[in-house]
Every structure is written in structure tokens, then in C-alpha cells.
Design a protein around this motif. Sequence first.
Motif, PDB file in Angstrom:
ATOM      1  N   VAL A   1       4.145 -15.514  -4.798  1.00  0.00           N
ATOM      2  CA  VAL A   1       5.209 -14.514  -4.673  1.00  0.00           C
ATOM      3  C   VAL A   1       5.890 -14.291  -6.015  1.00  0.00           C
ATOM      4  CG1 VAL A   1       7.512 -14.094  -3.715  1.00  0.00           C
ATOM      5  CG2 VAL A   1       5.653 -14.827  -2.218  1.00  0.00           C
ATOM      6  N   GLN A   2       6.146 -15.380  -6.718  1.00  0.00           N
ATOM      7  CA  GLN A   2       6.827 -15.288  -8.002  1.00  0.00           C
ATOM      8  C   GLN A   2       5.960 -14.582  -9.041  1.00  0.00           C
ATOM      9  OE1 GLN A   2       9.908 -15.914  -8.595  1.00  0.00           O
ATOM     10  NE2 GLN A   2       9.838 -15.500 -10.790  1.00  0.00           N
TER      11      GLN A   2
ATOM     12  N   GLU B   1       6.631  -8.943  -2.123  1.00  0.00           N
ATOM     13  CA  GLU B   1       6.245  -9.644  -0.896  1.00  0.00           C
ATOM     14  C   GLU B   1       6.703  -8.855   0.317  1.00  0.00           C
ATOM     15  OE1 GLU B   1       8.511 -13.293  -0.052  1.00  0.00           O
ATOM     16  OE2 GLU B   1       9.896 -12.723  -1.670  1.00  0.00           O
ATOM     17  N   ILE B   2       6.068  -9.152   1.448  1.00  0.00           N
ATOM     18  CA  ILE B   2       6.523  -8.665   2.757  1.00  0.00           C
ATOM     19  C   ILE B   2       7.078  -9.868   3.512  1.00  0.00           C
ATOM     20  CG2 ILE B   2       5.790  -7.750   5.003  1.00  0.00           C
ATOM     21  CD1 ILE B   2       3.809  -5.981   3.519  1.00  0.00           C
ATOM     22  N   ILE B   3       8.306  -9.735   3.998  1.00  0.00           N
ATOM     23  CA  ILE B   3       8.967 -10.826   4.718  1.00  0.00           C
ATOM     24  C   ILE B   3       9.116 -10.416   6.176  1.00  0.00           C
ATOM     25  CG2 ILE B   3      11.057 -12.242   4.886  1.00  0.00           C
ATOM     26  CD1 ILE B   3      11.504 -11.727   1.893  1.00  0.00           C
ATOM     27  N   VAL B   4       8.490 -11.174   7.056  1.00  0.00           N
ATOM     28  CA  VAL B   4       8.534 -10.887   8.491  1.00  0.00           C
ATOM     29  C   VAL B   4       9.602 -11.758   9.139  1.00  0.00           C
ATOM     30  CG1 VAL B   4       7.256 -10.901  10.667  1.00  0.00           C
ATOM     31  CG2 VAL B   4       6.092 -10.254   8.538  1.00  0.00           C
ATOM     32  N   ILE B   5      10.548 -11.109   9.826  1.00  0.00           N
ATOM     33  CA  ILE B   5      11.589 -11.801  10.585  1.00  0.00           C
ATOM     34  C   ILE B   5      11.329 -11.533  12.063  1.00  0.00           C
ATOM     35  CG2 ILE B   5      14.057 -12.047  11.033  1.00  0.00           C
ATOM     36  CD1 ILE B   5      13.409 -12.849   8.220  1.00  0.00           C
ATOM     37  N   GLY B   6      11.024 -12.581  12.805  1.00  0.00           N
ATOM     38  CA  GLY B   6      10.746 -12.429  14.231  1.00  0.00           C
ATOM     39  C   GLY B   6      11.832 -13.059  15.084  1.00  0.00           C
TER      40      GLY B   6
ATOM     41  N   MET C   1      10.360 -16.798  10.581  1.00  0.00           N
ATOM     42  CA  MET C   1      10.278 -16.112   9.290  1.00  0.00           C
ATOM     43  C   MET C   1       9.031 -16.558   8.541  1.00  0.00           C
ATOM     44  SD  MET C   1      13.094 -16.171   6.198  1.00  0.00           S
ATOM     45  CE  MET C   1      12.807 -15.425   4.591  1.00  0.00           C
ATOM     46  N   THR C   2       8.396 -15.610   7.852  1.00  0.00           N
ATOM     47  CA  THR C   2       7.338 -15.946   6.906  1.00  0.00           C
ATOM     48  C   THR C   2       7.383 -14.954   5.751  1.00  0.00           C
ATOM     49  OG1 THR C   2       4.984 -16.500   6.658  1.00  0.00           O
ATOM     50  CG2 THR C   2       5.502 -14.543   7.963  1.00  0.00           C
ATOM     51  N   ARG C   3       7.040 -15.444   4.569  1.00  0.00           N
ATOM     52  CA  ARG C   3       7.038 -14.625   3.357  1.00  0.00           C
ATOM     53  C   ARG C   3       5.599 -14.507   2.873  1.00  0.00           C
ATOM     54  NH1 ARG C   3      11.864 -17.098  -0.342  1.00  0.00           N
ATOM     55  NH2 ARG C   3      11.253 -15.285  -1.631  1.00  0.00           N
ATOM     56  N   ILE C   4       5.143 -13.253   2.681  1.00  0.00           N
ATOM     57  CA  ILE C   4       3.733 -13.006   2.367  1.00  0.00           C
ATOM     58  C   ILE C   4       3.620 -12.300   1.018  1.00  0.00           C
ATOM     59  CG2 ILE C   4       1.587 -11.995   3.198  1.00  0.00           C
ATOM     60  CD1 ILE C   4       2.953 -11.828   5.995  1.00  0.00           C
ATOM     61  N   PRO C   5       3.003 -12.952   0.035  1.00  0.00           N
ATOM     62  CA  PRO C   5       2.808 -12.285  -1.270  1.00  0.00           C
ATOM     63  C   PRO C   5       1.786 -11.166  -1.152  1.00  0.00           C
ATOM     64  CG  PRO C   5       1.681 -14.421  -1.217  1.00  0.00           C
ATOM     65  CD  PRO C   5       2.462 -14.321   0.058  1.00  0.00           C
ATOM     66  N   VAL C   6       2.102 -10.008  -1.742  1.00  0.00           N
ATOM     67  CA  VAL C   6       1.191  -8.854  -1.662  1.00  0.00           C
ATOM     68  C   VAL C   6       1.135  -8.135  -2.999  1.00  0.00           C
ATOM     69  CG1 VAL C   6       1.534  -8.476   0.811  1.00  0.00           C
ATOM     70  CG2 VAL C   6       3.041  -7.330  -0.829  1.00  0.00           C
ATOM     71  N   GLU C   7       0.063  -7.377  -3.178  1.00  0.00           N
ATOM     72  CA  GLU C   7      -0.051  -6.474  -4.324  1.00  0.00           C
ATOM     73  C   GLU C   7       0.753  -5.205  -4.036  1.00  0.00           C
ATOM     74  OE1 GLU C   7      -1.528  -7.028  -7.115  1.00  0.00           O
ATOM     75  OE2 GLU C   7      -2.830  -8.749  -6.732  1.00  0.00           O
ATOM     76  N   PRO C   8       1.173  -4.489  -5.076  1.00  0.00           N
ATOM     77  CA  PRO C   8       1.826  -3.200  -4.826  1.00  0.00           C
ATOM     78  C   PRO C   8       0.867  -2.263  -4.091  1.00  0.00           C
ATOM     79  CG  PRO C   8       2.135  -3.894  -7.096  1.00  0.00           C
ATOM     80  CD  PRO C   8       1.119  -4.813  -6.518  1.00  0.00           C
ATOM     81  N   GLY C   9       1.434  -1.408  -3.237  1.00  0.00           N
ATOM     82  CA  GLY C   9       0.582  -0.483  -2.500  1.00  0.00           C
ATOM     83  C   GLY C   9       0.984  -0.393  -1.050  1.00  0.00           C
TER      84      GLY C   9
ATOM     85  N   LYS D   1       6.548  -1.245  -3.343  1.00  0.00           N
ATOM     86  CA  LYS D   1       6.553  -0.937  -4.768  1.00  0.00           C
ATOM     87  C   LYS D   1       6.568  -2.217  -5.594  1.00  0.00           C
ATOM     88  CE  LYS D   1       9.070   3.388  -4.053  1.00  0.00           C
ATOM     89  NZ  LYS D   1      10.317   4.157  -4.343  1.00  0.00           N
ATOM     90  N   LYS D   2       6.261  -2.100  -6.849  1.00  0.00           N
ATOM     91  CA  LYS D   2       6.238  -3.250  -7.744  1.00  0.00           C
ATOM     92  C   LYS D   2       7.611  -3.927  -7.769  1.00  0.00           C
ATOM     93  CE  LYS D   2       4.867  -4.644 -12.427  1.00  0.00           C
ATOM     94  NZ  LYS D   2       3.896  -5.629 -11.915  1.00  0.00           N
ATOM     95  N   GLY D   3       7.624  -5.242  -7.529  1.00  0.00           N
ATOM     96  CA  GLY D   3       8.849  -6.026  -7.566  1.00  0.00           C
ATOM     97  C   GLY D   3       9.668  -5.985  -6.285  1.00  0.00           C
ATOM     98  N   GLN D   4       9.179  -5.274  -5.260  1.00  0.00           N
ATOM     99  CA  GLN D   4       9.945  -5.108  -4.019  1.00  0.00           C
ATOM    100  C   GLN D   4       9.742  -6.276  -3.045  1.00  0.00           C
ATOM    101  OE1 GLN D   4       9.128  -1.415  -1.967  1.00  0.00           O
ATOM    102  NE2 GLN D   4      11.105  -0.565  -2.512  1.00  0.00           N
TER     103      GLN D   4
END
Length: 464
Positions: A239-240, A245-250, A416-424, A451-454
Motif C-alpha cells: 500500500v505504501q 488502495e481500496i478499503i472495504v468497510i463491512g 475492514m480490509t485494505r487492498i493495495p491497487v494500481e491506479p485505474g 486515482k494515483k495516491g487515492q
Amino acid sequence: MKRYLLLLAAFLLASCANKSMTRYDELAPTLEKKGFEATIATVKKKQKDLYGSNSEFLYYFDLGVLHHYNRNFDESIKAFEKAEKINDDLYTKSVTNEAAAILTNDNIRPYRARPFELLTLYEFQILNYLAKMDLDGALVEVKRSQIAMNRLYQKDSDKVNDNGFLRYLSALVYDLDDEKDDAAIAYYKAIKAYDESKMGVPNEVFEFVTESLRRMDREDDIRALKKKELASTPKATAVQELGQEIIVIGYAGHSPILGEMYLSGTFVSGGVMNLYYKDGETGQRNSFTLVAPPVAGAGSNTFHIGFALPEVRKHPSRVTHFEVSMDGKTRIKPEKVMDVDSELRRNMEDEKTSTITRTAVRVTLRTIAAQKAKSATNTGNGLFDLVKNIGVDLAQGQLEKADLRVGLFLPNSFYMTRIPVEPGSHSVSVAAQGSYGETVGVYNFDKIPVKKGQKVFVIVPAIK
């Protein structure tokens, strides 16, 4: 006689003050069958009947929660702001202004937020702003939450009123704003708060805290936590390095509600009270003894007392956890980051002795007053006096109603989970699952732009 009739009428009117069960019975089926939008409309339409002026905090709190689930983030923010103001106003108001509760029951008092409800309010507010990509707004709520937590500690220094998830969210916001010192302190306190709770520290949370503290050159803080140190932090590092990243809150299941537990026993003013009750979950008969404070007019008499108190009733929940699929490939199991059931039970346990003592004293005072009223209104007509005395006893008995007020729409658990992703553009599918792994519902989010850095937040309200 006229005085007696007025007293009886006042008793009977006050005994009707409990709206809690009516509120639940009316709104729970609406939520189950018609969803968030319809429940919001019903809450607004029936505010006076279901909430009334003494439960204003809960009215706006419930609306704030429902709007959050429905992704009406601006409306949720407004509702929570009103709930927060009501609570702040009540905090500055002396409890002595609520003397009517001494004669009637706790439902007469304006509802003050339970500690976990107030902290949950700030969690939702922070997430509202993060979902809107409004970092400044999230920062304001973080700072308000710190004030609230400090206030809670000053009020109840012997009780635990901390919250690991709120600390973790606060740290994340500070990190986003590049306030490294504040972030480090919040990350450290998040682990300490989780340690104090029954659920312990979620693995992913500890990984992100470890990576963050290492990045901030705070290795001493990691060692001070006295945890087994992680050799690596692959997800947090990704992520860093990627920067987005996309953060899912359930939100899984439905939080517990409150039911009535009946206690009975003896009260000796300035001595002890011995009480018996039936456990609502186990069905077992239990007893305990507490110190009984002196009550004016009681003398050395022993009083038989009976009254109802709130007890936690677990709500049957079909959803117990989640599985996340990213772009049709990666499968991730979000971890539980907050247990509302445990928070409510801890709060009820913290308040148990003071609630029992206050209620027992109130019942004893009313018993004394009822005996005096019967004596003062005796007419010498045996049959009339018998009927009249029975009426006084019935009115006095009906007056005590347990305070069952609590937020109605909280989940049983936060995930909660945090998922690292590429921009797009990315697609996320979240399966809400039951205790046996069965799928209860699927929530699809297609073409999420990142977006980048989001950091993009995906809210999944499986309140089933």
C-alpha cells in the motif's frame, strides 16, 4: 380523595413513558422487508410517537446510521451533528434537573449517549468524510473524537471507554494528512485499546501499525507494545509503495437490543439488598447482594422490592463475516475490527451496580410514599379502602419501567480490509456470509475509479 386520584393518574400516565419496545417492534420489520430508504421515511414520519422529546439523541443517531448505510453521506453528517449537539447540551446540564426520574423511572430522563454509541458516532462521521474524499472534514471529526474520549476518561476513570477501531481510523486520517507524530500516537493507542477489549488485536491492523511505526522510525513504540514483532509487512508495504488502495468497510448482522430482566428481593435501608433474577440467556436463577444506601423515612424496616432492569438480548444475525473478491481474482477475508455486542455488554456491566442501586432506592421511596398515601386516604369503609389500596399498589408497581433505549440500527460487528491497487478502474464483489459459510447476500461495485495516491472507501451494510 381528590389528591389520591390525582396521584394515581400521575402514576398511570408516567407508566406509559416507555417507547423503546414500540420503537423496535415498528421499525425492525420495516428495515428487514423494505430497506433503508423506507426505514428513514418511517423514522421521520413517526418521530413524535416513536422517539419523543426525551430520546432526541437516538432519533438523530438512528437517522445518521441509516443515511450512512444508504450512502447519503451528507445527510448522515447533518443528522450526526445534531445528535452530537444534543449530547453536548445534556453533558453540561446538571443531573439534578432530572429529579422527576426519582419519582417515576429512568425513561423520564433525556437519553444520554452510551459511551460506545458516542464513539461509534465519530467512527461513522470520519467514514462519511473519507467516503466523500474530504480529508479536512475527517480531521475535524478526529479531533472532536479525541475530546470526547478525554471527557469519558475524566468522567469514568475506573472504566475502559476506549475504542481500538476509532483510534485506528484516527491514525489513518493523521497519516493521510502527513501528521506523523499524531499518527504514531494514535497507532500505538489503537493497539493498547484493542488489548483492553475482549476481541484482541486484528492481524491486519497490527501489520499496518507495525509498518507505519517502522516507517516513522518508532521501533521503540513497537517494542513497548510487547507483541511478537512481524518479520515483514507485505500488504502494508505494498500500500505504501503503490500509494493507493481500496478499503472495504463491512457492517455485519444486527446489534443486540435491550429486554427487561425482573429482579426481586429485600432492601434494608443503610444495610444490604438481596436480589434474585432469572438470566435471560441461560434461564438460570441467580442472586447477589449489594450495599443498600440509607433512604429517608425507611427507618429500620425491611422492604420487599421488585423492579425491571435492562439486559442485553442478542439479536439473531444471518451475516457473520465477509469475503471480498477484487477484479474477479483476489479473495480476501476482512477481519473484525469492532464488536458492538461486546461494547454494549461492557457498558451494561459498568453501569450495573449504579443502575440497580438507583432503581432500588426509587422503588423503596415510592413504596414508602404509597403506604403513606393509603393511610392518609383511608375512609373507614372497608371495601372501598381495600379497592383503593389495591389501586395504589397497582399504580406504584406499574410505574417502574426499565430503560431499554439504545441505538436500533448498529451492526453486530464492523469488518475492514485494505487492498493495495494500481491506479485505474477496479471491480469489487463482497459476499456477506453466515456462520456456516453460506452466502446471504452479494454486493457488487463495478468500475471503481482509483486515482494515483487515492484511498477509496467501499461501504457494505449487511444489516441482516
